[in-house]
Design an enzyme around this catalytic site. Sequence first.
Site, PDB file in Angstrom:
ATOM      1  N   ALA A  30       0.876  -1.193   0.000  1.00  0.00           N
ATOM      2  CA  ALA A  30       0.000   0.000   0.000  1.00  0.00           C
ATOM      3  C   ALA A  30       0.911   1.241   0.000  1.00  0.00           C
ATOM      4  O   ALA A  30       0.814   2.114   0.867  1.00  0.00           O
ATOM      5  CB  ALA A  30      -0.965   0.000   1.173  1.00  0.00           C
ATOM      6  N   LEU A  31       1.755   1.286  -0.995  1.00  0.00           N
ATOM      7  CA  LEU A  31       2.861   2.253  -1.001  1.00  0.00           C
ATOM      8  C   LEU A  31       2.384   3.688  -1.225  1.00  0.00           C
ATOM      9  O   LEU A  31       1.423   3.939  -1.946  1.00  0.00           O
ATOM     10  CB  LEU A  31       3.869   1.883  -2.096  1.00  0.00           C
ATOM     11  N   HIS A  32       3.091   4.605  -0.580  1.00  0.00           N
ATOM     12  CA  HIS A  32       2.820   6.042  -0.721  1.00  0.00           C
ATOM     13  C   HIS A  32       4.169   6.752  -0.856  1.00  0.00           C
ATOM     14  O   HIS A  32       5.227   6.096  -0.884  1.00  0.00           O
ATOM     15  CB  HIS A  32       2.013   6.550   0.478  1.00  0.00           C
ATOM     16  N   HIS A  35       7.149   5.757   1.413  1.00  0.00           N
ATOM     17  CA  HIS A  35       7.931   4.596   0.959  1.00  0.00           C
ATOM     18  C   HIS A  35       8.840   4.984  -0.218  1.00  0.00           C
ATOM     19  O   HIS A  35      10.003   4.578  -0.279  1.00  0.00           O
ATOM     20  CB  HIS A  35       6.999   3.478   0.481  1.00  0.00           C
ATOM     21  N   GLU A 146      12.040   7.349   9.645  1.00  0.00           N
ATOM     22  CA  GLU A 146      11.956   7.902  11.008  1.00  0.00           C
ATOM     23  C   GLU A 146      10.502   7.966  11.479  1.00  0.00           C
ATOM     24  O   GLU A 146      10.244   8.187  12.649  1.00  0.00           O
ATOM     25  CB  GLU A 146      12.584   9.301  11.048  1.00  0.00           C
ATOM     26  N   LYS A 147       9.570   7.796  10.546  1.00  0.00           N
ATOM     27  CA  LYS A 147       8.146   7.713  10.921  1.00  0.00           C
ATOM     28  C   LYS A 147       7.963   6.680  12.028  1.00  0.00           C
ATOM     29  O   LYS A 147       7.226   6.884  12.980  1.00  0.00           O
ATOM     30  CB  LYS A 147       7.327   7.335   9.680  1.00  0.00           C
ATOM     31  N   ASP A 148       8.662   5.542  11.891  1.00  0.00           N
ATOM     32  CA  ASP A 148       8.624   4.482  12.903  1.00  0.00           C
ATOM     33  C   ASP A 148       9.932   4.576  13.694  1.00  0.00           C
ATOM     34  O   ASP A 148      10.829   3.747  13.543  1.00  0.00           O
ATOM     35  CB  ASP A 148       8.477   3.123  12.219  1.00  0.00           C
TER      36      ASP A 148
HETATM   37  P1  AMP Z   1       5.548  -0.051   6.296  1.00  0.00           P
HETATM   38  O1  AMP Z   1       5.122  -0.444   4.912  1.00  0.00           O
HETATM   39  O2  AMP Z   1       4.540   0.746   7.037  1.00  0.00           O
HETATM   40  O3  AMP Z   1       6.085  -1.230   7.075  1.00  0.00           O
HETATM   41  O4  AMP Z   1       6.782   0.928   6.099  1.00  0.00           O
HETATM   42  C1  AMP Z   1       7.915   0.552   5.369  1.00  0.00           C
HETATM   43  C2  AMP Z   1       8.994   1.572   5.604  1.00  0.00           C
HETATM   44  O5  AMP Z   1       8.547   2.855   5.154  1.00  0.00           O
HETATM   45  C3  AMP Z   1       9.369   1.740   7.086  1.00  0.00           C
HETATM   46  O6  AMP Z   1      10.780   1.896   7.195  1.00  0.00           O
HETATM   47  C4  AMP Z   1       8.641   2.998   7.472  1.00  0.00           C
HETATM   48  O7  AMP Z   1       9.239   3.698   8.555  1.00  0.00           O
HETATM   49  C5  AMP Z   1       8.745   3.805   6.187  1.00  0.00           C
HETATM   50  N1  AMP Z   1       7.715   4.833   6.144  1.00  0.00           N
HETATM   51  C6  AMP Z   1       6.374   4.670   6.291  1.00  0.00           C
HETATM   52  N2  AMP Z   1       5.744   5.865   6.238  1.00  0.00           N
HETATM   53  C7  AMP Z   1       6.710   6.817   6.066  1.00  0.00           C
HETATM   54  C8  AMP Z   1       6.700   8.225   5.955  1.00  0.00           C
HETATM   55  N3  AMP Z   1       5.571   8.937   6.017  1.00  0.00           N
HETATM   56  N4  AMP Z   1       7.879   8.875   5.780  1.00  0.00           N
HETATM   57  C9  AMP Z   1       9.038   8.174   5.730  1.00  0.00           C
HETATM   58  N5  AMP Z   1       9.113   6.830   5.831  1.00  0.00           N
HETATM   59  C10 AMP Z   1       7.972   6.154   6.000  1.00  0.00           C
END
Ligand code: AMP
Length: 259
Positions: A30-32, A35, A146-148
């Site tokens: 569900a990329l944005h 990502h 850094e979001k997480d």
């Molecule tokens: P996820 O698909 O939520 O597991 O995220 C995958 C990677 O994308 C992780 O390293 C997250 O910290 C990063 N990520 C998610 N949302 C953001 C964002 N808004 N800004 C920067 N990195 C993000």
Amino acid sequence: MKIIKTIESYDLYRSSLKTQSLGFVATMGALHLGHISLVEQSLKNNQTTVVSIFINATQFDCINDLNNYPSALDNDLKLLKQAGVNAVFLPVYDGIYPDDYVFQIQENRLSKKLCGAYRDGHFDGVLTVVMKLLNIIKPTNAYFGEKDFQQLTLIKQMVSAFFINTVIVGCPIIREADGLAMSSRNLRLNKLQRQQAVLLYQTISSHKNIKQMRKKLTEIGFDVDYIEVMNDRLLVAAYLDEIRLIDNIEYKNMKEISA
Ligand code: AMP
């Protein structure tokens, strides 16, 4: 762009690469643009970039959250191709967990705090899957948001503790125009929740003290898990109905908000 579904095929691909430097971005799809910012950083700094899409069931403490996690594979692949990614790794549960998760990575300090205090076993699942993915992909550099922030910190500590030969690169939070941190879970917000959600970032950026921020968030309609300081960051996790949002912000002078 190569689509790779098994570890065996990935091994063949990896050994065929002549490149010196391989960048890796782990995602749950569900990329944005958040990502994609990680992907762009990787493309800039490495000859080859690999992205994984895997909804990691073991890091979900709540079955409803897992069942409702958004998925958009066709669009994800289109975005990654447009960005110029070399390969996408799309494993299945049995591929990643042939042991059905009887072996786990556990950290016993930071992972029990903040999100870990509210999401039982969450970071065990995160650290285990990241360890496995780093072992499979064998990247030179791996990019995490850094979001997480707590997750990023734990992954850096794990890589150091286990002498893993990958550099972990932290990337800044990408936000919507109004400030809401981009997140796959934002897709689940209805119109009213979307309006409330932006107030999470506005509140933690408000320079009020932490007690006042918590009060404000509760008034808006958030059910706050925590709002706490870690190093020079203020981190927050809060629910709008059953949707859990997290965010964090750097404060140079923590004293002004800690009172
Ligand atoms: P996820 O698909 O939520 O597991 O995220 C995958 C990677 O994308 C992780 O390293 C997250 O910290 C990063 N990520 C998610 N949302 C953001 C964002 N808004 N800004 C920067 N990195 C993000």
